[in-house]
Write a protein that holds these residues in place. Structure first.
Motif, PDB file in Angstrom:
ATOM      1  N   ARG A  22       0.919  -1.090   0.023  1.00 34.78           N
ATOM      2  CA  ARG A  22      -0.096  -0.054  -0.140  1.00 34.78           C
ATOM      3  C   ARG A  22       1.131   1.330  -0.035  1.00 34.78           C
ATOM      4  NH1 ARG A  22      -4.849  -2.032   0.290  1.00 34.78           N
ATOM      5  NH2 ARG A  22      -5.217  -3.664   1.581  1.00 34.78           N
ATOM      6  N   THR A  23       0.341   2.264  -0.582  1.00 40.40           N
ATOM      7  CA  THR A  23       1.220   3.364  -0.885  1.00 40.40           C
ATOM      8  C   THR A  23       1.429   4.044   0.637  1.00 40.40           C
ATOM      9  OG1 THR A  23      -0.778   4.875  -0.952  1.00 40.40           O
ATOM     10  CG2 THR A  23       0.101   4.131  -3.004  1.00 40.40           C
ATOM     11  N   ARG A  24       0.759   4.160   1.402  1.00 33.93           N
ATOM     12  CA  ARG A  24       1.231   4.633   2.829  1.00 33.93           C
ATOM     13  C   ARG A  24       2.326   3.790   3.515  1.00 33.93           C
ATOM     14  NH1 ARG A  24       0.029   2.692   7.839  1.00 33.93           N
ATOM     15  NH2 ARG A  24      -1.476   1.203   7.191  1.00 33.93           N
ATOM     16  N   LEU A  25       2.506   2.427   3.369  1.00 35.15           N
ATOM     17  CA  LEU A  25       3.494   1.618   3.646  1.00 35.15           C
ATOM     18  C   LEU A  25       4.866   1.989   3.133  1.00 35.15           C
ATOM     19  CD1 LEU A  25       1.725  -1.725   4.385  1.00 35.15           C
ATOM     20  CD2 LEU A  25       2.284   0.027   6.228  1.00 35.15           C
ATOM     21  N   LEU A  26       4.820   2.319   1.643  1.00 29.00           N
ATOM     22  CA  LEU A  26       6.055   2.575   1.103  1.00 29.00           C
ATOM     23  C   LEU A  26       6.271   3.899   1.375  1.00 29.00           C
ATOM     24  CD1 LEU A  26       7.865   1.997  -1.542  1.00 29.00           C
ATOM     25  CD2 LEU A  26       6.186   3.173  -3.119  1.00 29.00           C
ATOM     26  N   LEU A  27       5.789   4.908   1.350  1.00 31.19           N
ATOM     27  CA  LEU A  27       6.006   6.164   1.688  1.00 31.19           C
ATOM     28  C   LEU A  27       6.698   6.277   3.248  1.00 31.19           C
ATOM     29  CD1 LEU A  27       3.382   8.561   0.388  1.00 31.19           C
ATOM     30  CD2 LEU A  27       5.440   7.889  -0.484  1.00 31.19           C
ATOM     31  N   LEU A  54       1.156   9.710  -4.918  1.00 35.11           N
ATOM     32  CA  LEU A  54       0.796   8.678  -4.292  1.00 35.11           C
ATOM     33  C   LEU A  54       0.015   9.294  -3.122  1.00 35.11           C
ATOM     34  CD1 LEU A  54       4.391   6.875  -4.535  1.00 35.11           C
ATOM     35  CD2 LEU A  54       2.124   6.217  -5.582  1.00 35.11           C
ATOM     36  N   SER A  55      -0.874   8.809  -2.736  1.00 35.18           N
ATOM     37  CA  SER A  55      -1.547   9.383  -1.759  1.00 35.18           C
ATOM     38  C   SER A  55      -1.579   8.322  -0.527  1.00 35.18           C
ATOM     39  CB  SER A  55      -3.386   9.366  -2.082  1.00 35.18           C
ATOM     40  OG  SER A  55      -4.034   9.740  -0.973  1.00 35.18           O
ATOM     41  N   PRO A  56      -1.141   8.856   0.610  1.00 30.78           N
ATOM     42  CA  PRO A  56      -0.999   7.881   1.699  1.00 30.78           C
ATOM     43  C   PRO A  56      -2.567   7.480   2.654  1.00 30.78           C
ATOM     44  CG  PRO A  56      -0.371  10.139   2.357  1.00 30.78           C
ATOM     45  CD  PRO A  56      -0.813  10.200   0.901  1.00 30.78           C
ATOM     46  N   THR A  57      -3.582   8.210   2.171  1.00 31.67           N
ATOM     47  CA  THR A  57      -4.767   7.813   2.644  1.00 31.67           C
ATOM     48  C   THR A  57      -5.706   7.063   2.232  1.00 31.67           C
ATOM     49  OG1 THR A  57      -5.977   9.815   1.449  1.00 31.67           O
ATOM     50  CG2 THR A  57      -4.746  10.248   3.523  1.00 31.67           C
ATOM     51  N   THR A  58      -5.265   6.214   1.205  1.00 35.43           N
ATOM     52  CA  THR A  58      -5.992   5.415  -0.067  1.00 35.43           C
ATOM     53  C   THR A  58      -5.447   3.810   0.463  1.00 35.43           C
ATOM     54  OG1 THR A  58      -4.721   5.462  -1.737  1.00 35.43           O
ATOM     55  CG2 THR A  58      -6.430   7.024  -1.551  1.00 35.43           C
ATOM     56  N   CYS A  59      -6.231   2.878  -0.041  1.00 39.29           N
ATOM     57  CA  CYS A  59      -5.860   1.376   0.079  1.00 39.29           C
ATOM     58  C   CYS A  59      -5.115   1.197  -1.202  1.00 39.29           C
ATOM     59  CB  CYS A  59      -6.866   0.679   0.505  1.00 39.29           C
ATOM     60  SG  CYS A  59      -7.865   1.030   2.053  1.00 39.29           S
ATOM     61  N   GLU A  60      -5.040   1.965  -1.919  1.00 39.84           N
ATOM     62  CA  GLU A  60      -4.335   1.854  -3.390  1.00 39.84           C
ATOM     63  C   GLU A  60      -2.945   0.913  -3.209  1.00 39.84           C
ATOM     64  OE1 GLU A  60      -4.951   3.788  -7.540  1.00 39.84           O
ATOM     65  OE2 GLU A  60      -3.966   5.064  -6.094  1.00 39.84           O
ATOM     66  N   TYR A  61      -2.604   0.108  -3.850  1.00 41.66           N
ATOM     67  CA  TYR A  61      -1.104  -0.402  -3.989  1.00 41.66           C
ATOM     68  C   TYR A  61      -0.193   0.486  -4.812  1.00 41.66           C
ATOM     69  CZ  TYR A  61      -1.518  -4.671  -1.305  1.00 41.66           C
ATOM     70  OH  TYR A  61      -1.722  -5.719  -0.204  1.00 41.66           O
ATOM     71  N   ALA A  62       1.031   0.837  -4.242  1.00 46.99           N
ATOM     72  CA  ALA A  62       1.953   1.641  -4.986  1.00 46.99           C
ATOM     73  C   ALA A  62       2.305   0.841  -6.345  1.00 46.99           C
ATOM     74  CB  ALA A  62       2.990   1.880  -4.105  1.00 46.99           C
ATOM     75  N   SER A  63       2.327  -0.257  -6.475  1.00 40.61           N
ATOM     76  CA  SER A  63       2.559  -0.958  -7.736  1.00 40.61           C
ATOM     77  C   SER A  63       1.597  -0.627  -8.897  1.00 40.61           C
ATOM     78  CB  SER A  63       2.556  -2.604  -7.530  1.00 40.61           C
ATOM     79  OG  SER A  63       1.603  -2.885  -6.963  1.00 40.61           O
ATOM     80  N   GLU A  64       0.132  -0.164  -8.420  1.00 35.29           N
ATOM     81  CA  GLU A  64      -0.618   0.216  -9.614  1.00 35.29           C
ATOM     82  C   GLU A  64      -0.378   1.357 -10.135  1.00 35.29           C
ATOM     83  OE1 GLU A  64      -4.607   0.193  -7.959  1.00 35.29           O
ATOM     84  OE2 GLU A  64      -4.443  -1.693  -7.016  1.00 35.29           O
ATOM     85  N   ILE A  65       0.658   2.193  -9.574  1.00 36.52           N
ATOM     86  CA  ILE A  65       0.990   3.448 -10.185  1.00 36.52           C
ATOM     87  C   ILE A  65       2.384   3.371 -10.566  1.00 36.52           C
ATOM     88  CG2 ILE A  65       1.482   6.080  -9.698  1.00 36.52           C
ATOM     89  CD1 ILE A  65      -0.792   5.830  -7.570  1.00 36.52           C
ATOM     90  N   LEU A  66       3.154   2.641  -9.822  1.00 35.33           N
ATOM     91  CA  LEU A  66       4.826   2.541 -10.235  1.00 35.33           C
ATOM     92  C   LEU A  66       4.941   1.372 -11.157  1.00 35.33           C
ATOM     93  CD1 LEU A  66       6.354   3.675  -6.808  1.00 35.33           C
ATOM     94  CD2 LEU A  66       5.664   5.026  -8.763  1.00 35.33           C
ATOM     95  N   THR A  67       4.782   1.366 -12.342  1.00 38.06           N
ATOM     96  CA  THR A  67       4.565   0.333 -13.203  1.00 38.06           C
ATOM     97  C   THR A  67       5.803  -0.113 -13.972  1.00 38.06           C
ATOM     98  OG1 THR A  67       3.519   1.413 -14.945  1.00 38.06           O
ATOM     99  CG2 THR A  67       2.167   0.301 -13.221  1.00 38.06           C
ATOM    100  N   THR A  68       6.787   0.701 -13.844  1.00 42.04           N
ATOM    101  CA  THR A  68       8.130   0.465 -14.556  1.00 42.04           C
ATOM    102  C   THR A  68       9.256   0.023 -13.721  1.00 42.04           C
ATOM    103  OG1 THR A  68       7.456   2.572 -15.932  1.00 42.04           O
ATOM    104  CG2 THR A  68       9.750   1.712 -15.944  1.00 42.04           C
ATOM    105  N   GLU A  69       9.690  -1.134 -14.096  1.00 44.84           N
ATOM    106  CA  GLU A  69      10.829  -1.841 -13.494  1.00 44.84           C
ATOM    107  C   GLU A  69      12.294  -0.982 -13.444  1.00 44.84           C
ATOM    108  OE1 GLU A  69      13.111  -4.584 -11.487  1.00 44.84           O
ATOM    109  OE2 GLU A  69      11.045  -4.574 -11.897  1.00 44.84           O
ATOM    110  N   ARG A  70      12.752  -0.990 -12.110  1.00 46.78           N
ATOM    111  CA  ARG A  70      13.894  -0.088 -11.776  1.00 46.78           C
ATOM    112  C   ARG A  70      13.491   1.385 -12.169  1.00 46.78           C
ATOM    113  NH1 ARG A  70      18.210  -3.193  -9.124  1.00 46.78           N
ATOM    114  NH2 ARG A  70      17.182  -5.246  -9.303  1.00 46.78           N
ATOM    115  N   GLU A  71      12.471   2.104 -12.191  1.00 50.96           N
ATOM    116  CA  GLU A  71      12.403   3.487 -12.527  1.00 50.96           C
ATOM    117  C   GLU A  71      13.286   4.408 -11.571  1.00 50.96           C
ATOM    118  OE1 GLU A  71       8.792   6.619 -13.623  1.00 50.96           O
ATOM    119  OE2 GLU A  71       8.342   4.757 -12.634  1.00 50.96           O
TER     120      GLU A  71
END
Length: 203
Positions: A22-27, A54-71
């Motif tokens: 989740r984006t919150r955990l990544l941040l 990246l919004s820390p208040t949603t349940c969205e996974y960061a991998s849904e936004i960060l989709t490029t390997e080694r970006e």
């Protein structure tokens, strides 16, 4: 092996992060490992200054936004400027901090690297980190696909619930109930015959 992204921070330092959370955990993990203050608000941008939002208040996974390997990404501190205004409640004057409009947000790159943090990079951030037309189209398509999947799941659940209810209403009595009813009738007939035989003997 999971996908990783590269975060450039500090004095030309780099760190790998797995966005499959989740984006919150990544941040929060970025703040801890890069030793940023936990109370600040951060986001990530690519190397051209386009924010990932990246919004820390949603349940969205960061991998849904960060989709490029080694970006290659840059952490950005977000400072939301506020102003004080007077609020009178029950005759008592209070000072409230209210946010300005979106143009009063300041973006600060948390990276000391002039090869990446160029004037054009800063200019893009000054433009509120607006994503390119391509990135915007991708984000819109991703959100639309997720909404359609949620709608399909909901409709499927409703259809299944309706089918189960209809089946329950139309299903015949179970075999065990019919058998129990037959057994009770047989026992009553047997008791009646025994009583008749007893009366005949008494006579």
């Amino acid at each position: 092996m999971g996908m990783f992204v590269v975060v450039n921070y500090g004095d030309k330092e780099k760190a790998l992060f797995n966005p499959n959370c989740r984006t919150r955990l990544l941040l929060e993990n970025i703040k801890d490992r890069c030793q940023f203050p936990r109370e600040i608000e951060i986001d990530l941008s690519n190397k051209t200054g386009n924010l990932k939002n990246l919004s820390p208040t949603t349940c969205e996974y960061a991998s849904e936004i960060l989709t490029t390997e080694r970006e290659e990404l840059v952490p950005i501190e977000i400072r939301r400027n506020t102003a004080q205004t007077d609020d009178v409640t029950d005759g008592v004057k209070h000072l409230l901090e209210v946010p300005h409009n979106a143009a009063d947000v300041t973006y600060i790159p948390l990276l000391n690297d002039q090869d990446i943090v160029t004037p054009s990079f800063k200019k893009q951030l000054t433009n509120r980190g607006s994503p390119s037309a391509t990135d915007g189209a991708k984000d819109k398509k991703r959100r639309k696909g997720r909404k359609e999947r949620n709608t399909e799941t909901l409709n499927s659940s409703l259809d299944k619930s309706g089918f189960d209810l209809l089946s329950a209403q139309q299903s015949p009595p179970s075999t065990s109930l019919r058998r129990n009813g037959s057994s009770k009738g047989a026992r009553r007939a047997s008791v009646t015959q025994n009583r008749s035989k007893s009366k005949g003997k008494n006579k």
